[in-house]
Enzyme design. Structure first.
Site, mmCIF file in Angstrom:
data_model
loop_
_atom_site.group_PDB
_atom_site.id
_atom_site.type_symbol
_atom_site.label_atom_id
_atom_site.label_comp_id
_atom_site.label_asym_id
_atom_site.label_seq_id
_atom_site.Cartn_x
_atom_site.Cartn_y
_atom_site.Cartn_z
ATOM 1 N N ASP A 252 -1.113 12.899 14.512
ATOM 2 C CA ASP A 252 -1.902 14.009 15.071
ATOM 3 C C ASP A 252 -1.006 14.899 15.945
ATOM 4 O OD1 ASP A 252 -4.377 12.746 14.048
ATOM 5 O OD2 ASP A 252 -3.791 11.208 15.480
ATOM 6 N N HIS B 90 -7.666 8.244 17.466
ATOM 7 C CA HIS B 90 -7.199 8.813 16.187
ATOM 8 C C HIS B 90 -8.422 8.960 15.288
ATOM 9 C CE1 HIS B 90 -5.152 9.627 12.501
ATOM 10 N NE2 HIS B 90 -5.752 8.583 11.938
ATOM 11 N N GLN C 284 -4.422 -11.348 13.113
ATOM 12 C CA GLN C 284 -3.024 -10.906 13.263
ATOM 13 C C GLN C 284 -2.584 -10.931 14.730
ATOM 14 O OE1 GLN C 284 -2.371 -7.326 10.960
ATOM 15 N NE2 GLN C 284 -2.872 -8.376 9.064
ATOM 16 N N ASP D 4 1.006 -8.789 2.909
ATOM 17 C CA ASP D 4 -0.176 -8.210 2.275
ATOM 18 C C ASP D 4 -1.108 -9.362 1.914
ATOM 19 O OD1 ASP D 4 -1.987 -6.451 0.663
ATOM 20 O OD2 ASP D 4 -0.393 -4.994 1.020
ATOM 21 N N GLY E 65 0.811 -1.229 0.000
ATOM 22 C CA GLY E 65 0.000 0.000 0.000
ATOM 23 C C GLY E 65 0.833 1.262 0.000
ATOM 24 N N ALA F 169 3.068 2.103 3.259
ATOM 25 C CA ALA F 169 4.226 1.198 3.277
ATOM 26 C C ALA F 169 5.257 1.599 2.228
ATOM 27 C CB ALA F 169 3.765 -0.245 3.048
#
Ligand code: NAI
Length: 325
Positions: free
Chosen positions: A159, A187, A112, A42, A14, A17
């Protein structure tokens, strides 16, 4: 030269990355004397694109890259991982409700979390970037039964950096002149960038700007910065997100020398935020560990905003509660 460490990056094909991998490989994150083995994850459909990224990493001939693994299998990607940057996530598709987005990502981050629990180094440090980052980190931590939940953090550093840059521009200072910036909470657009404790060249920031600027410009600009970048660029922030991820991991691993940074970490009751969410706090890092800065006075203005972003995190939690078992 030190022994190589293993750095896993998900969403490796992506756009974040595409910036992040090269910063990590060049030594920006762990230092110029720390070789890395890159473990790139991925989904199966992205393997061809990932192959192109790997060819480019090879073509940089980075002295610090001691190996590259690219895979669609989380168990392979997290094998022995010392640092995991979980960037890959499911974007919001047409007609997708917020709850659908939370559930789609919850499925990814529970898998994950389990794989990290089974395969990663027992000292693994995990940073979740993929949105909704705080709640994804909560899910991954809850599913990693063999790891300490404190090993799982989420990114509010972008942020924090945005807040530094806005305050620096307003006061004519450099970002490095500013200390004690805080981003509390989620976030998301409910985050609370807080300059109550900030100093600029040692002077209280609140003595340099007025309350109207804080309320009408500073806070909304930082909260809405992601949307402003999408509007301008046609794509979401990527290089700045990657840079913030590098900052977060570098500071956690190598220390902040007493400086405050904002990290979203499992809430422990500090500042009245009950356990059960991953919440942005001011932290200092030392010897590879973070600690929440304690003992700050919180005024009524801050309290209301800290509670509002907490309430949003608890709503997100309620939507995926069944995946936390
Ligand atoms: P992108 O769409 O360019 O790349 C995402 C990659 O993740 C894709 O290659 C996709 O195939 C992969 N992916 C999807 N599911 C996966 C899975 N189960 N395992 C491994 N990889 C998977 O998106 P981009 O721009 O790189 O952003 C990534 C995430 O970061 C998004 O969720 C975005 O909202 C978030 N983000 C977070 C920020 C923060 O401050 N916390 C700032 C900016 C973006």
């Amino acid at each position: 030269m030190k022994k190589p460490v293993k750095v896993a990056i998900t969403g490796a094909a992506g756009q974040i990355a595409y910036s992040l991998i090269f910063r990590v490989a060049s030594g920006s994150m762990l230092g110029p004397d720390q070789p890395v083995i890159l473990q790139l994850l991925d989904i199966p459909d992205a393997m061809e694109k990932l192959k192109g990224t790997v060819m480019e990493i090879e073509d940089c001939a980075f002295p610090l890259v001691a190996g590259i693994v690219s895979t669609a299998d989380p168990m392979e990607a997290f094998d022995g991982t010392d640092y995991a940057l979980l960037v890959g996530a499911r974007p919001r598709g047409p007609g997708m409700e917020r709850k659908d987005l939370l559930s789609a990502n919850a499925a990814i981050f529970s898998v994950q979390g389990k794989a990290l629990s089974e395969k990663a180094s027992r000292d693994v440090r995990v940073l979740v970037v993929g949105n909704p980052a705080n709640t994804n980190a909560l899910i991954a931590a809850s599913n990693a039964k063999k790891l300490d939940p404190r090993q799982f953090t989420a990114m509010v550093r972008l942020d924090h950096n945005r807040a530094l840059s806005q305050l620096a521009a307003k006061t004519g200072a450099a970002t490095t002149d500013i200390e004690k910036m805080i981003v509390w909470g989620n976030h998301s657009s409910t985050q609370y960038p807080d300059i109550s404790h900030c100093t600029v060249k040692g002077k209280p920031a609140k003595s340099l700007v007025d309350q109207a600027w804080i309320e009408k410009e500073f806070i909304p600009t930082v909260q809405q910065r992601g949307a402003a970048i999408i509007k301008a660029r046609g794509l979401s922030s990527a290089a700045s997100a990657a840079s913030a991820a590098v900052d977060h991991m570098r500071d956690w691993a190598l220390g902040t020398n007493g400086k405050w940074v904002s990290m979203a970490v499992p809430s422990d009751g500090s500042y009245g935020i009950k356990p059960g969410v991953v919440y942005g706090y001011p932290c200092v890092c030392k010897n590879g560990q973070y600690e929440i800065v304690q003992g700050l006075d919180i005024d009524a203005f801050s309290r209301a905003r800290m509670d509002a972003t907490d309430a949003e995190l608890r709503e997100e939690r309620a939507a995926i509660e069944d995946l936390l078992k």
